[in-house]
Write a protein that holds these residues in place. Structure first.
Motif, mmCIF file in Angstrom:
data_model
loop_
_atom_site.group_PDB
_atom_site.id
_atom_site.type_symbol
_atom_site.label_atom_id
_atom_site.label_comp_id
_atom_site.label_asym_id
_atom_site.label_seq_id
_atom_site.Cartn_x
_atom_site.Cartn_y
_atom_site.Cartn_z
ATOM 1 N N LYS A 11 1.286 -1.445 -0.025
ATOM 2 C CA LYS A 11 -0.294 -0.382 0.028
ATOM 3 C C LYS A 11 1.214 0.966 0.138
ATOM 4 N N GLU A 167 -10.538 -10.860 -1.382
ATOM 5 C CA GLU A 167 -10.464 -10.115 -0.053
ATOM 6 C C GLU A 167 -11.954 -9.647 0.233
ATOM 7 N N GLY A 173 -6.782 -5.379 6.832
ATOM 8 C CA GLY A 173 -6.553 -4.555 7.891
ATOM 9 C C GLY A 173 -7.251 -4.246 9.252
ATOM 10 N N SER A 213 -5.969 -9.502 6.553
ATOM 11 C CA SER A 213 -5.840 -9.860 7.478
ATOM 12 C C SER A 213 -4.636 -11.455 7.375
ATOM 13 N N GLY A 234 -1.202 -7.541 3.133
ATOM 14 C CA GLY A 234 -0.854 -6.120 3.197
ATOM 15 C C GLY A 234 0.231 -5.790 4.632
HETATM 16 C C1 PEP Z 1 -4.270 -6.171 1.677
HETATM 17 O O1 PEP Z 1 -3.578 -5.317 1.334
HETATM 18 O O2 PEP Z 1 -5.139 -6.289 0.030
HETATM 19 C C2 PEP Z 1 -4.525 -6.886 2.566
HETATM 20 C C3 PEP Z 1 -5.562 -8.033 2.360
HETATM 21 O O3 PEP Z 1 -4.286 -6.094 3.547
HETATM 22 P P1 PEP Z 1 -4.141 -7.249 4.969
HETATM 23 O O4 PEP Z 1 -3.750 -8.325 4.953
HETATM 24 O O5 PEP Z 1 -3.168 -6.059 5.950
HETATM 25 O O6 PEP Z 1 -5.503 -6.890 5.443
#
Ligand code: PEP
Length: 251
Positions: A11, A167, A173, A213, A234
């Motif tokens: 990101k 997702e 996040g 996550s 992420g």
């Molecule tokens: C993402 O940015 O696509 C994501 C899944 O973030 P996180 O792993 O932090 O939930």
């Protein structure tokens, strides 16, 4: 046998100094295993340097977004031609943060997916429901629509090469992960949708990631599911140790 694809989505994080330090730490330890593909999705200003530093390794560099036009009066945008010219191999398309904050739609996702293939970039197409949509029992129909729109007009061969990242927005996040069963159920549904659009061989070939996550402590059980072929990560991809553990889980 589908390969596993572990992609770290940084990101809007890391300076160029931090990014190169990260690569210095991880690049030698990325397994030279054909069954797993490791990808870092980095901010635009870092791409050229990171591509240079990963030449000849098994770590690929991805952009996190792009415009669908080759060039033109689109101030602030970056085109697929520019990414290809830098040696970038993948591009994330339709991440929920882009859908939420930057007016990305199923239509622009489709245009960008076509543009990626037109320029030899592999698209990582993100789909997923919000908490409200999940609670309203709309997950399957919503994801189906997103997948159908994203892939509209592609050849079966292109669909087979597309990486689809499921997702759930509520899991990104937040520290909340979908249960293994729920995540797999949606990924299996996505594979069925791909089959309905193409054929059995294409559906069997397409790589479907789970994202939301994912961390070293839960990645094994997610990857053990029948229709989860990798992870888009992420937060847990920002530390070198943790990223390496995630990639290792894919081997
Ligand atoms: C993402 O940015 O696509 C994501 C899944 O973030 P996180 O792993 O932090 O939930």
């Amino acid at each position: 046998m589908r390969k596993r694809v572990i992609a770290g989505n940084w990101k809007m994080n890391k300076t160029l100094t931090e990014a190169t330090q990260f690569l210095d730490e991880v690049v030698k330890s990325i397994p030279a295993d054909e069954k797993v593909e490791a990808i870092v999705c980095a901010p635009f200003p870092h791409l050229a340097t990171l591509v240079e530093k990963t030449k000849g390794t098994n770590l690929k560099i991805s952009a996190q977004n792009m415009h669908f036009e080759d060039n033109g009066a689109f101030t602030g945008e970056v085109s697929p031609v520019m990414l290809k010219d830098l040696g970038v191999s993948h591009v994330v398309i339709g991440h929920s943060e882009r859908r939420e904050y930057f007016a990305e739609t199923d239509e622009t996702v489709n245009k960008k997916t076509h543009a990626a293939f037109n320029h030899g970039l592999t698209p990582i197409v993100c789909v997923g429901e919000t908490l409200e949509q999940r609670e309203a029992n709309e997950t399957m129909s919503l994801v189906e629509t997103q997948v159908k729109k994203a892939l509209e007009g592609l050849t079966n061969d292109q669909v087979a090469q597309t990486i689809i990242a499921y997702e759930p927005v509520w899991a990104i996040g937040t520290g909340k992960t979908a249960s293994n069963e729920d995540a797999n159920e949606v990924c299996a549904h996505i594979r069925n949708v791909v089959k309905s659009l193409t054929d059995e061989a294409t559906a069997e070939a397409v790589v479907i990631q789970y994202g939301g996550s994912v961390k070293p402590s839960n990645v094994d059980e997610l990857l053990a599911q029948s229709d989860i072929d990798g992870a888009l990560v992420g937060g847990a991809s920002l530390e070198a140790d943790s990223f390496l553990q995630l990639v290792e889980a894919g081997t």
